[in-house]
Design a protein around this motif. Structure first.
Motif, PDB file in Angstrom:
ATOM      1  N   ALA A 154       0.915  -1.148  -0.034  1.00 14.49           N
ATOM      2  CA  ALA A 154      -0.051  -0.098   0.093  1.00 14.49           C
ATOM      3  C   ALA A 154       0.885   1.139  -0.128  1.00 14.49           C
ATOM      4  CB  ALA A 154      -0.886   0.009   1.215  1.00 14.49           C
ATOM      5  N   ALA A 155       2.013   1.408   0.870  1.00 14.46           N
ATOM      6  CA  ALA A 155       2.837   2.499   0.816  1.00 14.46           C
ATOM      7  C   ALA A 155       3.494   2.604  -0.534  1.00 14.46           C
ATOM      8  CB  ALA A 155       3.845   1.993   1.713  1.00 14.46           C
ATOM      9  N   ALA A 156       4.028   1.579  -1.164  1.00  9.69           N
ATOM     10  CA  ALA A 156       4.606   1.636  -2.515  1.00  9.69           C
ATOM     11  C   ALA A 156       3.647   2.261  -3.480  1.00  9.69           C
ATOM     12  CB  ALA A 156       5.109   0.243  -3.059  1.00  9.69           C
ATOM     13  N   ALA A 157       2.337   1.801  -3.281  1.00  4.01           N
ATOM     14  CA  ALA A 157       1.437   2.326  -4.245  1.00  4.01           C
ATOM     15  C   ALA A 157       1.138   3.871  -4.135  1.00  4.01           C
ATOM     16  CB  ALA A 157       0.084   1.763  -4.132  1.00  4.01           C
ATOM     17  N   ALA A 158       1.041   4.252  -2.835  1.00  7.77           N
ATOM     18  CA  ALA A 158       0.921   5.656  -2.667  1.00  7.77           C
ATOM     19  C   ALA A 158       2.347   6.393  -3.188  1.00  7.77           C
ATOM     20  CB  ALA A 158       0.855   5.761  -0.992  1.00  7.77           C
ATOM     21  N   ILE A 159       3.524   5.909  -2.953  1.00  4.05           N
ATOM     22  CA  ILE A 159       4.537   6.460  -3.409  1.00  4.05           C
ATOM     23  C   ILE A 159       4.526   6.763  -4.928  1.00  4.05           C
ATOM     24  CG2 ILE A 159       7.125   6.477  -3.561  1.00  4.05           C
ATOM     25  CD1 ILE A 159       7.063   5.117  -0.638  1.00  4.05           C
ATOM     26  N   ALA A 160       4.051   5.715  -5.491  1.00  8.00           N
ATOM     27  CA  ALA A 160       4.027   5.853  -7.018  1.00  8.00           C
ATOM     28  C   ALA A 160       2.985   6.670  -7.409  1.00  8.00           C
ATOM     29  CB  ALA A 160       3.429   4.368  -7.537  1.00  8.00           C
ATOM     30  N   VAL A 161       1.884   6.935  -6.668  1.00  8.61           N
ATOM     31  CA  VAL A 161       1.028   8.087  -7.199  1.00  8.61           C
ATOM     32  C   VAL A 161       1.736   9.519  -6.823  1.00  8.61           C
ATOM     33  CG1 VAL A 161      -1.144   9.204  -6.360  1.00  8.61           C
ATOM     34  CG2 VAL A 161      -1.063   6.765  -6.742  1.00  8.61           C
ATOM     35  N   ALA A 162       2.411   9.657  -5.641  1.00  6.15           N
ATOM     36  CA  ALA A 162       3.113  10.851  -5.507  1.00  6.15           C
ATOM     37  C   ALA A 162       4.158  11.100  -6.746  1.00  6.15           C
ATOM     38  CB  ALA A 162       3.676  10.764  -3.881  1.00  6.15           C
ATOM     39  N   GLY A 163       4.909  10.012  -6.881  1.00  2.00           N
ATOM     40  CA  GLY A 163       5.962  10.306  -8.219  1.00  2.00           C
ATOM     41  C   GLY A 163       5.432  10.553  -9.417  1.00  2.00           C
ATOM     42  N   VAL A 164       4.210  10.202  -9.889  1.00  5.02           N
ATOM     43  CA  VAL A 164       3.481  10.573 -10.917  1.00  5.02           C
ATOM     44  C   VAL A 164       2.934  11.941 -10.812  1.00  5.02           C
ATOM     45  CG1 VAL A 164       1.491  10.196 -12.261  1.00  5.02           C
ATOM     46  CG2 VAL A 164       2.623   8.206 -11.654  1.00  5.02           C
ATOM     47  N   ILE A 165       2.501  12.359  -9.558  1.00  5.49           N
ATOM     48  CA  ILE A 165       2.416  13.889  -9.698  1.00  5.49           C
ATOM     49  C   ILE A 165       3.377  14.621  -9.830  1.00  5.49           C
ATOM     50  CG2 ILE A 165       1.306  15.544  -7.830  1.00  5.49           C
ATOM     51  CD1 ILE A 165      -0.475  13.302  -6.911  1.00  5.49           C
ATOM     52  N   ILE A 166       4.629  14.374  -8.982  1.00  7.62           N
ATOM     53  CA  ILE A 166       5.897  15.160  -9.210  1.00  7.62           C
ATOM     54  C   ILE A 166       6.178  15.258 -10.579  1.00  7.62           C
ATOM     55  CG2 ILE A 166       8.284  15.344  -8.256  1.00  7.62           C
ATOM     56  CD1 ILE A 166       7.458  14.022  -5.587  1.00  7.62           C
ATOM     57  N   LEU A 167       6.023  14.210 -11.350  1.00  9.48           N
ATOM     58  CA  LEU A 167       6.578  13.979 -12.629  1.00  9.48           C
ATOM     59  C   LEU A 167       5.846  14.855 -13.590  1.00  9.48           C
ATOM     60  CD1 LEU A 167       8.747  12.529 -14.236  1.00  9.48           C
ATOM     61  CD2 LEU A 167       6.869  10.773 -14.659  1.00  9.48           C
ATOM     62  N   VAL A 168       4.575  14.982 -13.366  1.00  9.91           N
ATOM     63  CA  VAL A 168       3.651  15.381 -14.206  1.00  9.91           C
ATOM     64  C   VAL A 168       3.541  17.207 -13.888  1.00  9.91           C
ATOM     65  CG1 VAL A 168       1.070  16.011 -14.915  1.00  9.91           C
ATOM     66  CG2 VAL A 168       2.123  13.506 -14.733  1.00  9.91           C
ATOM     67  N   ALA A 169       3.750  17.419 -12.665  1.00  9.36           N
ATOM     68  CA  ALA A 169       3.606  18.781 -12.291  1.00  9.36           C
ATOM     69  C   ALA A 169       5.043  19.456 -12.143  1.00  9.36           C
ATOM     70  CB  ALA A 169       3.361  18.914 -10.767  1.00  9.36           C
ATOM     71  N   ASN A 170       6.097  18.630 -12.285  1.00 10.41           N
ATOM     72  CA  ASN A 170       7.457  19.015 -12.389  1.00 10.41           C
ATOM     73  C   ASN A 170       7.763  19.742 -11.202  1.00 10.41           C
ATOM     74  OD1 ASN A 170       9.991  19.379 -13.311  1.00 10.41           O
ATOM     75  ND2 ASN A 170       9.735  21.238 -14.353  1.00 10.41           N
ATOM     76  N   GLY A 171       7.103  19.629  -9.948  1.00  8.66           N
ATOM     77  CA  GLY A 171       7.339  20.303  -8.648  1.00  8.66           C
ATOM     78  C   GLY A 171       6.489  19.497  -7.735  1.00  8.66           C
ATOM     79  N   LEU A 172       5.827  20.385  -6.773  1.00 10.95           N
ATOM     80  CA  LEU A 172       5.302  19.713  -5.540  1.00 10.95           C
ATOM     81  C   LEU A 172       6.138  18.789  -4.790  1.00 10.95           C
ATOM     82  CD1 LEU A 172       1.840  19.043  -7.290  1.00 10.95           C
ATOM     83  CD2 LEU A 172       2.466  21.193  -5.892  1.00 10.95           C
ATOM     84  N   TYR A 173       7.584  18.994  -4.556  1.00 12.74           N
ATOM     85  CA  TYR A 173       8.370  18.240  -4.057  1.00 12.74           C
ATOM     86  C   TYR A 173       7.964  18.050  -2.668  1.00 12.74           C
ATOM     87  CZ  TYR A 173      11.044  19.288  -8.193  1.00 12.74           C
ATOM     88  OH  TYR A 173      11.407  19.481  -9.422  1.00 12.74           O
ATOM     89  N   TRP A 174       7.229  18.734  -1.815  1.00 12.74           N
ATOM     90  CA  TRP A 174       6.832  18.643  -0.614  1.00 12.74           C
ATOM     91  C   TRP A 174       6.012  17.314  -0.404  1.00 12.74           C
ATOM     92  CZ3 TRP A 174       1.526  18.355  -0.278  1.00 12.74           C
ATOM     93  CH2 TRP A 174       0.950  19.042  -1.120  1.00 12.74           C
ATOM     94  N   LEU A 175       5.347  16.711  -1.338  1.00 11.48           N
ATOM     95  CA  LEU A 175       4.664  15.753  -1.608  1.00 11.48           C
ATOM     96  C   LEU A 175       5.601  14.591  -0.758  1.00 11.48           C
ATOM     97  CD1 LEU A 175       2.415  15.494  -4.511  1.00 11.48           C
ATOM     98  CD2 LEU A 175       1.618  15.585  -2.327  1.00 11.48           C
TER      99      LEU A 175
END
Length: 212
Positions: A154-175
């Motif tokens: 479950a944690a890995a799935a959440a990290i993957a979602v955060a990685g996608v958001i950071i990748l797409v937004a090219n920011g939001l590193y606080w996630l």
């Protein structure tokens, strides 16, 4: 509850092998991506491996004389050590995550986060499948290993979602540190519940596996 397909020792060995295969990849990916959440997953995996080895020793001690009145004590001790290690990891990760939030989160590479997290999720789900549903009610250590596998997936799935958001937004590193804090809280809750059960078992009380 489904009957176990294989012996506890065989299932633990398979899960141990899966965890060992992950550690190097998680550390390399965490350092390359500057991701505290990925490094947190690596630390958790290392603690898991140590706990699995202790579990194998506990199973061997129990099986030497399974009819002894205290035959389950090594299992309870292994579960207690496992939970304590998990708490130690969560404290370390929490301190690092809070530090990053206070000082400003450094840039995080989203793509490595996504790749390694998806791989981790697949491996942890495979480990949960090997353990089987029966592990939840077999004994404290098998229950702790199953909880670890599901929580890590479950944690890995959440990290993957955060990685996608950071990748797409090219920011939001606080996630990244925020997610690390969230994962730490969930792991700490599960670890605390396990500690309570392990202490109860060491005191000779019957442990209810269906009260969570």
């Amino acid at each position: 509850m489904n009957a176990p397909r294989w012996s506890q020792r065989r299932r633990i060995l398979i899960v141990l092998g899966l965890n060992l295969a992950l550690i190097i990849g998680l550390v390399i990916a965490g350092v390359f991506a500057h991701s505290v959440s990925v490094l947190a997953a690596a630390g958790d995996t290392i603690a898991d491996c140590f706990a699995l080895v202790l579990g194998l020793i506990a199973i061997a001690l129990r099986d030497r004389n399974p009819d002894h009145p205290h035959a389950q004590r090594p299992i309870a001790i292994a579960a207690l050590v496992n939970a304590t290690l998990l708490l130690a990891v969560t404290v370390t990760v929490t301190v690092e995550a809070i530090s990053r939030l206070q000082e400003g989160s450094p840039p995080v590479e989203g793509l490595p986060m996504v790749i390694v997290s998806v791989i981790t999720m697949i491996v942890m789900l495979a480990g949960a499948f090997v353990l089987g549903r029966s592990a939840a009610g077999e004994d404290l250590h098998m229950r702790s290993v199953l909880i670890d596998a599901v929580a890590d997936a479950a944690a890995a799935a959440a990290i993957a979602v955060a990685g996608v958001i950071i990748l797409v937004a090219n920011g939001l590193y606080w996630l990244d540190p925020v997610l690390a804090l969230g994962v730490s809280v969930l792991i700490a809750i599960a670890a605390f519940q396990l500690i309570v059960k392990a202490i109860a078992a060491l005191r000779g009380k019957d442990v209810d596996f269906d009260d969570d």
